[in-house]
Design a protein around this motif. Structure first.
Motif, PDB file in Angstrom:
ATOM      1  N   PHE A  88       0.829  -1.206   0.000  1.00 56.82           N
ATOM      2  CA  PHE A  88       0.000   0.000   0.000  1.00 56.82           C
ATOM      3  C   PHE A  88       0.863   1.255   0.000  1.00 56.82           C
ATOM      4  O   PHE A  88       0.581   2.216  -0.736  1.00 56.82           O
ATOM      5  CB  PHE A  88      -0.935  -0.005   1.210  1.00 56.82           C
ATOM      6  CG  PHE A  88      -1.874   1.170   1.248  1.00 56.82           C
ATOM      7  CD1 PHE A  88      -3.033   1.183   0.489  1.00 56.82           C
ATOM      8  CD2 PHE A  88      -1.591   2.276   2.041  1.00 56.82           C
ATOM      9  CE1 PHE A  88      -3.893   2.267   0.509  1.00 56.82           C
ATOM     10  CE2 PHE A  88      -2.441   3.363   2.067  1.00 56.82           C
ATOM     11  CZ  PHE A  88      -3.595   3.357   1.299  1.00 56.82           C
ATOM     12  N   GLN A  89       1.918   1.278   0.809  1.00 51.48           N
ATOM     13  CA  GLN A  89       2.800   2.446   0.864  1.00 51.48           C
ATOM     14  C   GLN A  89       3.468   2.693  -0.486  1.00 51.48           C
ATOM     15  O   GLN A  89       3.623   3.836  -0.922  1.00 51.48           O
ATOM     16  CB  GLN A  89       3.873   2.248   1.949  1.00 51.48           C
ATOM     17  CG  GLN A  89       3.341   2.180   3.370  1.00 51.48           C
ATOM     18  CD  GLN A  89       2.911   3.530   3.904  1.00 51.48           C
ATOM     19  OE1 GLN A  89       2.898   4.518   3.188  1.00 51.48           O
ATOM     20  NE2 GLN A  89       2.547   3.584   5.175  1.00 51.48           N
ATOM     21  N   SER A  90       3.856   1.607  -1.154  1.00 53.97           N
ATOM     22  CA  SER A  90       4.472   1.738  -2.473  1.00 53.97           C
ATOM     23  C   SER A  90       3.478   2.299  -3.491  1.00 53.97           C
ATOM     24  O   SER A  90       3.814   3.168  -4.303  1.00 53.97           O
ATOM     25  CB  SER A  90       4.996   0.383  -2.943  1.00 53.97           C
ATOM     26  OG  SER A  90       5.542   0.465  -4.233  1.00 53.97           O
ATOM     27  N   MET A  91       2.236   1.801  -3.446  1.00 52.20           N
ATOM     28  CA  MET A  91       1.201   2.305  -4.352  1.00 52.20           C
ATOM     29  C   MET A  91       0.908   3.766  -4.086  1.00 52.20           C
ATOM     30  O   MET A  91       0.735   4.565  -5.017  1.00 52.20           O
ATOM     31  CB  MET A  91      -0.081   1.483  -4.173  1.00 52.20           C
ATOM     32  CG  MET A  91       0.013   0.066  -4.664  1.00 52.20           C
ATOM     33  SD  MET A  91      -1.545  -0.813  -4.386  1.00 52.20           S
ATOM     34  CE  MET A  91      -1.103  -2.461  -4.934  1.00 52.20           C
ATOM     35  N   LEU A  92       0.855   4.136  -2.817  1.00 55.69           N
ATOM     36  CA  LEU A  92       0.537   5.511  -2.453  1.00 55.69           C
ATOM     37  C   LEU A  92       1.625   6.470  -2.927  1.00 55.69           C
ATOM     38  O   LEU A  92       1.345   7.614  -3.298  1.00 55.69           O
ATOM     39  CB  LEU A  92       0.364   5.621  -0.938  1.00 55.69           C
ATOM     40  CG  LEU A  92      -0.317   6.876  -0.381  1.00 55.69           C
ATOM     41  CD1 LEU A  92      -1.713   7.039  -0.978  1.00 55.69           C
ATOM     42  CD2 LEU A  92      -0.395   6.813   1.130  1.00 55.69           C
ATOM     43  N   LYS A  93       2.845   5.989  -2.943  1.00 53.57           N
ATOM     44  CA  LYS A  93       3.970   6.820  -3.376  1.00 53.57           C
ATOM     45  C   LYS A  93       3.961   7.049  -4.876  1.00 53.57           C
ATOM     46  O   LYS A  93       4.348   8.129  -5.355  1.00 53.57           O
ATOM     47  CB  LYS A  93       5.279   6.157  -2.948  1.00 53.57           C
ATOM     48  CG  LYS A  93       6.525   6.949  -3.276  1.00 53.57           C
ATOM     49  CD  LYS A  93       7.764   6.227  -2.785  1.00 53.57           C
ATOM     50  CE  LYS A  93       9.028   7.014  -3.104  1.00 53.57           C
ATOM     51  NZ  LYS A  93      10.251   6.303  -2.615  1.00 53.57           N
ATOM     52  N   ASN A  94       3.511   6.057  -5.642  1.00 53.93           N
ATOM     53  CA  ASN A  94       3.650   6.102  -7.097  1.00 53.93           C
ATOM     54  C   ASN A  94       2.345   6.342  -7.853  1.00 53.93           C
ATOM     55  O   ASN A  94       2.353   6.387  -9.083  1.00 53.93           O
ATOM     56  CB  ASN A  94       4.266   4.783  -7.594  1.00 53.93           C
ATOM     57  CG  ASN A  94       5.635   4.532  -7.009  1.00 53.93           C
ATOM     58  OD1 ASN A  94       6.500   5.397  -7.015  1.00 53.93           O
ATOM     59  ND2 ASN A  94       5.844   3.328  -6.481  1.00 53.93           N
ATOM     60  N   ASN A  95       1.233   6.495  -7.147  1.00 52.21           N
ATOM     61  CA  ASN A  95      -0.054   6.648  -7.814  1.00 52.21           C
ATOM     62  C   ASN A  95      -0.882   7.765  -7.187  1.00 52.21           C
ATOM     63  O   ASN A  95      -0.658   8.150  -6.037  1.00 52.21           O
ATOM     64  CB  ASN A  95      -0.851   5.341  -7.748  1.00 52.21           C
ATOM     65  CG  ASN A  95      -0.168   4.200  -8.480  1.00 52.21           C
ATOM     66  OD1 ASN A  95      -0.291   4.066  -9.698  1.00 52.21           O
ATOM     67  ND2 ASN A  95       0.557   3.379  -7.739  1.00 52.21           N
ATOM     68  N   ASP A  96      -1.847   8.251  -7.972  1.00 47.81           N
ATOM     69  CA  ASP A  96      -2.772   9.270  -7.480  1.00 47.81           C
ATOM     70  C   ASP A  96      -4.048   8.646  -6.924  1.00 47.81           C
ATOM     71  O   ASP A  96      -4.721   9.251  -6.096  1.00 47.81           O
ATOM     72  CB  ASP A  96      -3.154  10.233  -8.608  1.00 47.81           C
ATOM     73  CG  ASP A  96      -1.948  10.960  -9.171  1.00 47.81           C
ATOM     74  OD1 ASP A  96      -1.051  11.324  -8.391  1.00 47.81           O
ATOM     75  OD2 ASP A  96      -1.885  11.140 -10.406  1.00 47.81           O
ATOM     76  N   LEU A  97      -4.352   7.447  -7.394  1.00 44.43           N
ATOM     77  CA  LEU A  97      -5.593   6.775  -7.013  1.00 44.43           C
ATOM     78  C   LEU A  97      -5.309   5.325  -6.651  1.00 44.43           C
ATOM     79  O   LEU A  97      -4.567   4.643  -7.348  1.00 44.43           O
ATOM     80  CB  LEU A  97      -6.596   6.836  -8.176  1.00 44.43           C
ATOM     81  CG  LEU A  97      -7.843   5.956  -8.083  1.00 44.43           C
ATOM     82  CD1 LEU A  97      -8.779   6.462  -6.987  1.00 44.43           C
ATOM     83  CD2 LEU A  97      -8.572   5.916  -9.433  1.00 44.43           C
ATOM     84  N   ILE A  98      -5.894   4.863  -5.542  1.00 44.33           N
ATOM     85  CA  ILE A  98      -5.765   3.463  -5.135  1.00 44.33           C
ATOM     86  C   ILE A  98      -7.163   2.910  -4.877  1.00 44.33           C
ATOM     87  O   ILE A  98      -7.963   3.523  -4.156  1.00 44.33           O
ATOM     88  CB  ILE A  98      -4.911   3.303  -3.869  1.00 44.33           C
ATOM     89  CG1 ILE A  98      -3.510   3.859  -4.096  1.00 44.33           C
ATOM     90  CG2 ILE A  98      -4.823   1.834  -3.457  1.00 44.33           C
ATOM     91  CD1 ILE A  98      -2.615   3.782  -2.877  1.00 44.33           C
ATOM     92  N   LEU A  99      -7.454   1.770  -5.487  1.00 41.18           N
ATOM     93  CA  LEU A  99      -8.719   1.078  -5.276  1.00 41.18           C
ATOM     94  C   LEU A  99      -8.476  -0.060  -4.288  1.00 41.18           C
ATOM     95  O   LEU A  99      -7.657  -0.944  -4.532  1.00 41.18           O
ATOM     96  CB  LEU A  99      -9.245   0.524  -6.601  1.00 41.18           C
ATOM     97  CG  LEU A  99      -9.397   1.548  -7.746  1.00 41.18           C
ATOM     98  CD1 LEU A  99      -9.821   0.847  -9.029  1.00 41.18           C
ATOM     99  CD2 LEU A  99     -10.394   2.634  -7.372  1.00 41.18           C
ATOM    100  N   VAL A 100      -9.193  -0.029  -3.167  1.00 39.40           N
ATOM    101  CA  VAL A 100      -8.986  -1.004  -2.098  1.00 39.40           C
ATOM    102  C   VAL A 100     -10.231  -1.854  -1.932  1.00 39.40           C
ATOM    103  O   VAL A 100     -11.333  -1.324  -1.769  1.00 39.40           O
ATOM    104  CB  VAL A 100      -8.664  -0.313  -0.760  1.00 39.40           C
ATOM    105  CG1 VAL A 100      -8.453  -1.350   0.339  1.00 39.40           C
ATOM    106  CG2 VAL A 100      -7.438   0.584  -0.899  1.00 39.40           C
ATOM    107  N   THR A 101     -10.051  -3.161  -1.994  1.00 37.28           N
ATOM    108  CA  THR A 101     -11.142  -4.084  -1.675  1.00 37.28           C
ATOM    109  C   THR A 101     -10.750  -4.846  -0.415  1.00 37.28           C
ATOM    110  O   THR A 101      -9.600  -5.266  -0.268  1.00 37.28           O
ATOM    111  CB  THR A 101     -11.409  -5.078  -2.814  1.00 37.28           C
ATOM    112  OG1 THR A 101     -10.200  -5.773  -3.144  1.00 37.28           O
ATOM    113  CG2 THR A 101     -11.932  -4.372  -4.036  1.00 37.28           C
TER     114      THR A 101
END
Length: 300
Positions: A88-101
């Motif tokens: 999650f931390q890696s996604m948050l660093k490299n993306n503007d949007l995260i979809l979480v299920t």
């Protein structure tokens, strides 16, 4: 609090090592903890002792004894697994949007906001940020704010707050706010979303009219060239394709892709055993009345 003799510490390296052996603390673990914790640790020097105290980065005060008790309740949740946190931390660093299920019991509504707070403080070194998380119901917004204020060891209405129509328990500098969909939608109409560093849409699978309109405003914000906003969309179901397609394309019909960087993550839930009990005879009263009687029996 870890403490050891200051005199022994400054006398020689050998005595320093002996102290760790005495307290059964690994030198590697000790320095590794110092490195990973960063600003969370403060070292106080007194005449004969050195105190190493874990500090709350949101209050700049030591964690209370209540914090350690509550921590035992949430540190083993699925959303707190090291693998999930790292991804999650890696996604948050490299993306503007995260979809979480996340399935029921995963802890998404309480733990994901904490991961975001840690990202801003530890990864960015930023302490001047604001997060907002929407909830479809007032009671959920209030209960989550109360829970997170305990888990983060902060004051409700100060660092963590909530707001819905007729009730406002947050300040202008509140770090984490829980609001109803309608409250955030009113701010979107007034063009006030820029004040947030990250916006979390929880329970997106309910697909109310308010949520759908909010998604329009969020897509519009993410498409701006000067965008600095992070958006998290959380759902209890795995059917995120409709949200993915909406943000992936400028127009779903012509399939023209947008410039929004996004990723998705799934958090496994926690399964609990369920037993079924059956009545020995058919009901002679309405089933709702019987259900109430059984609930009363369980409570007793």
């Amino acid at each position: 609090i870890i403490y050891f003799s200051y005199n022994e510490f400054v006398t020689s390296i050998s005595n320093f090592i002996l102290l760790f052996i005495r307290f059964k603390i690994s030198l590697i673990d000790f320095f590794s903890t110092l490195y990973k914790s960063g600003k969370d640790i403060t070292i106080y020097y007194q005449s004969y002792f050195i105190f190493i105290i874990y500090m709350n980065p949101l209050t700049n005060q030591p964690y209370s004894s209540k914090y350690n008790t509550i921590k035992k309740q949430w540190e083993n949740l699925p959303a707190q697994q090291p693998k999930i946190i790292s991804e999650f931390q890696s996604m948050l660093k490299n993306n503007d949007l995260i979809l979480v299920t996340a399935s029921t019991g995963a802890g998404k509504s309480t733990q994901i906001p904490k991961h975001i707070i840690n990202h801003f403080i530890k990864e960015r070194g930023d302490t001047n940020f604001t997060l907002v998380c929407t909830q479809p119901r007032r009671s959920a917004a209030r209960k989550l704010a109360e829970r997170l204020s305990d888990e983060l060891d902060v004051t409700l209405g100060k660092e963590v707050g909530y707001q819905y129509r007729g009730t406002n328990r947050r300040r202008g500098n509140t770090t984490l706010s829980f609001v109803t969909d309608g409250t955030l939608l009113q701010e979107a109409y007034k063009d006030m979303l820029d004040k947030y560093s990250c916006i979390i849409i929880d329970e997106a699978h309910e697909r109310s009219v308010q949520i759908d309109i909010l998604l329009y405003f969020l897509k519009k914000a993410l498409l701006r060239k000067d965008n600095k906003l992070k958006v998290i969309i959380m759902s209890a179901t795995i059917q995120l394709e409709i949200f993915e397609d909406y943000f992936k394309y400028l127009n779903v019909k012509d399939q023209k892709k947008s410039d929004i960087k996004y990723d998705k993550i799934n958090v496994e839930g926690r399964a609990y055993p369920v037993k079924s009990y059956y009545l020995s005879e058919p009901l002679k009263i309405h089933y709702i009345n019987k259900a109430v009687d059984i609930v009363k029996l369980i409570i007793k």
